[in-house]
Design a protein around this motif. Structure first.
Motif, mmCIF file in Angstrom:
data_model
loop_
_atom_site.group_PDB
_atom_site.id
_atom_site.type_symbol
_atom_site.label_atom_id
_atom_site.label_comp_id
_atom_site.label_asym_id
_atom_site.label_seq_id
_atom_site.Cartn_x
_atom_site.Cartn_y
_atom_site.Cartn_z
ATOM 1 N N ILE A 90 36.415 37.983 27.136
ATOM 2 C CA ILE A 90 36.400 39.102 27.787
ATOM 3 C C ILE A 90 34.712 39.280 27.475
ATOM 4 O O ILE A 90 33.886 39.336 27.074
ATOM 5 N N PRO A 91 34.209 39.056 29.348
ATOM 6 C CA PRO A 91 32.550 39.094 29.291
ATOM 7 C C PRO A 91 31.178 40.521 28.613
ATOM 8 O O PRO A 91 32.024 41.018 28.841
ATOM 9 N N ALA A 92 30.258 39.921 27.880
ATOM 10 C CA ALA A 92 29.488 40.741 27.513
ATOM 11 C C ALA A 92 28.584 41.474 28.307
ATOM 12 O O ALA A 92 28.250 40.657 28.950
ATOM 13 N N THR A 93 29.261 42.408 29.184
ATOM 14 C CA THR A 93 28.087 43.056 30.112
ATOM 15 C C THR A 93 26.794 44.219 29.608
ATOM 16 O O THR A 93 26.447 44.613 30.948
ATOM 17 N N ASP A 94 27.027 44.673 28.081
ATOM 18 C CA ASP A 94 25.394 45.446 27.893
ATOM 19 C C ASP A 94 25.261 45.192 26.361
ATOM 20 O O ASP A 94 25.976 45.411 25.958
ATOM 21 N N PHE A 95 23.658 44.433 26.665
ATOM 22 C CA PHE A 95 24.015 44.752 24.855
ATOM 23 C C PHE A 95 22.607 45.088 24.776
ATOM 24 O O PHE A 95 21.495 44.363 25.240
ATOM 25 N N ASN A 96 22.210 45.528 23.743
ATOM 26 C CA ASN A 96 20.586 45.943 23.096
ATOM 27 C C ASN A 96 20.978 46.094 21.746
ATOM 28 O O ASN A 96 22.044 45.959 20.914
ATOM 29 N N MET A 97 19.601 46.261 21.488
ATOM 30 C CA MET A 97 19.457 46.440 19.866
ATOM 31 C C MET A 97 20.735 47.163 18.629
ATOM 32 O O MET A 97 21.235 47.614 17.728
ATOM 33 N N LYS A 98 21.125 48.332 19.645
ATOM 34 C CA LYS A 98 22.312 49.246 19.224
ATOM 35 C C LYS A 98 23.422 49.165 19.354
ATOM 36 O O LYS A 98 24.374 50.127 18.353
ATOM 37 N N SER A 99 23.697 48.087 20.621
ATOM 38 C CA SER A 99 25.344 48.786 20.874
ATOM 39 C C SER A 99 25.389 47.172 21.318
ATOM 40 O O SER A 99 24.859 46.219 22.357
ATOM 41 N N ILE A 100 26.785 47.122 22.244
ATOM 42 C CA ILE A 100 27.827 46.475 23.279
ATOM 43 C C ILE A 100 28.391 46.482 23.684
ATOM 44 O O ILE A 100 29.265 47.215 23.080
ATOM 45 N N THR A 101 28.372 45.367 24.961
ATOM 46 C CA THR A 101 30.128 46.181 25.816
ATOM 47 C C THR A 101 30.768 44.963 26.460
ATOM 48 O O THR A 101 29.566 44.359 26.546
ATOM 49 N N PHE A 102 32.440 44.974 26.252
ATOM 50 C CA PHE A 102 32.019 44.197 26.771
ATOM 51 C C PHE A 102 33.883 44.517 27.971
ATOM 52 O O PHE A 102 34.373 45.919 27.560
ATOM 53 N N GLU A 103 33.648 44.149 29.549
ATOM 54 C CA GLU A 103 34.612 44.615 29.756
ATOM 55 C C GLU A 103 34.984 43.523 31.021
ATOM 56 O O GLU A 103 34.488 42.423 31.272
ATOM 57 N N GLY A 104 36.524 43.914 31.119
ATOM 58 C CA GLY A 104 36.759 42.457 31.629
ATOM 59 C C GLY A 104 37.977 42.100 31.283
ATOM 60 O O GLY A 104 38.722 43.379 30.211
ATOM 61 N N ASN A 105 39.468 42.579 32.316
ATOM 62 C CA ASN A 105 41.016 41.786 31.743
ATOM 63 C C ASN A 105 41.147 43.630 32.074
ATOM 64 O O ASN A 105 42.522 43.815 31.322
ATOM 65 N N ASN A 106 40.834 44.319 32.737
ATOM 66 C CA ASN A 106 41.103 45.501 32.189
ATOM 67 C C ASN A 106 40.907 46.564 30.765
ATOM 68 O O ASN A 106 41.733 47.208 30.348
ATOM 69 N N ILE A 136 27.580 50.241 11.306
ATOM 70 C CA ILE A 136 28.292 50.085 12.615
ATOM 71 C C ILE A 136 28.885 51.806 12.158
ATOM 72 O O ILE A 136 29.504 52.066 11.633
ATOM 73 N N THR A 137 28.885 52.519 13.667
ATOM 74 C CA THR A 137 29.544 54.125 13.374
ATOM 75 C C THR A 137 30.675 54.317 14.363
ATOM 76 O O THR A 137 31.069 55.074 14.168
ATOM 77 N N SER A 138 30.964 53.304 15.103
ATOM 78 C CA SER A 138 32.368 52.983 15.603
ATOM 79 C C SER A 138 32.466 52.080 16.362
ATOM 80 O O SER A 138 32.036 51.162 17.139
ATOM 81 N N VAL A 139 33.833 51.682 16.581
ATOM 82 C CA VAL A 139 34.197 50.538 17.464
ATOM 83 C C VAL A 139 35.091 50.952 18.650
ATOM 84 O O VAL A 139 36.708 51.631 18.279
ATOM 85 N N THR A 140 35.060 50.950 19.752
ATOM 86 C CA THR A 140 35.852 51.910 20.633
ATOM 87 C C THR A 140 36.874 50.394 21.486
ATOM 88 O O THR A 140 36.037 49.977 22.474
ATOM 89 N N VAL A 141 38.103 50.911 21.731
ATOM 90 C CA VAL A 141 38.654 49.686 22.729
ATOM 91 C C VAL A 141 39.613 51.297 23.747
ATOM 92 O O VAL A 141 39.668 51.756 22.811
ATOM 93 N N ILE A 142 38.815 50.590 24.971
ATOM 94 C CA ILE A 142 40.196 51.424 26.100
ATOM 95 C C ILE A 142 41.171 49.970 26.916
ATOM 96 O O ILE A 142 40.345 49.272 27.099
#
Length: 213
Positions: free
Chosen positions: A65-81, A127-133
């Motif tokens: 599932i591709p990384a759609t945004d990442f920086n020094m403070k966080s990273i986001t992956f989005e795909g396949n709902n 790490i402050t949170s790992v969120t999965v939706i």
């Protein structure tokens, strides 16, 4: 005179040994890849983890599932709902119990537990949170205990002037299992962790580490 010289040399040797006291690795190996039971999850893990590289031959890679945004403070992956966000923040040492080894030279435990990232020194970030939706509405609970001992997350690195990431979210071929993979690549105490979800429930993690000096 000879006794005095011997005593001085002995004192020097003890001092030198004390200065060269090695950093002990108190982190347990019970959650390592080698300890994970054989089965579908272990086979999946072998396709992308460093710990499972010896078992990778002949196994098909998982869908990423591709990384759609990442920086020094966080990273986001989005795909396949599916959407996964890992976030970090400053580590406040005053709010934690710190346990040192060898006259406060090396930090080896935080809140009475061995930890990962910045091992041997006081961490600067956590790490402050790992969120999965999933399906754009349902949140999968990742308990704080799954990342409370993980520090100095590396979300990005630079290669030829391009910002990239080693981290990944992967899905099994039958869509039943999701793996959230993160690598900390510092030279001392590097680690890799994979949080494992099955049928949209958190079922555990695999973590491997090593001290390289």
């Amino acid at each position: 005179m000879r006794s005095l010289i011997t005593l001085c040399l002995l004192g020097f040797s003890i001092g030198a040994m004390a200065q060269d006291e090695p950093l002990p690795d108190l982190r347990n190996k019970r959650e390592s890849f080698t300890k994970y039971p054989k089965g579908e999850i272990r086979d999946d893990l072998a396709t992308f983890t460093i710990g499972g590289i010896d078992e990778r031959l002949g196994k098909n890679p998982l869908q990423r599932i591709p990384a759609t945004d990442f920086n020094m403070k966080s990273i986001t992956f989005e795909g396949n709902n599916i959407k996964v966000v890992i976030s970090s923040g400053p580590f406040d040492a005053s709010k934690h119990k710190l346990f040192y080894y060898y006259e406060k030279k090396y930090l080896v435990k935080i809140d009475n537990k061995p930890y990962y990232g910045d091992y041997g020194t006081v961490p600067t970030t956590a790490i402050t949170s790992v969120t999965v939706i999933v399906n754009n509405k349902d949140t999968v609970a990742i308990p704080p205990t799954a990342y409370a001992d993980l520090f100095h997350p590396d979300f990005t690195y630079s290669e030829g002037g391009t910002i990239k990431t080693h981290n990944a979210v992967l899905q099994s071929a039958d869509k039943k299992r999701l793996y959230i993979y993160m690598v900390n690549s510092e030279s001392i105490g590097k680690y890799e962790v994979t949080w494992i979800l099955q049928d949209n429930k958190y079922v555990g993690r695999v973590i491997d580490s090593g001290i390289m000096r």
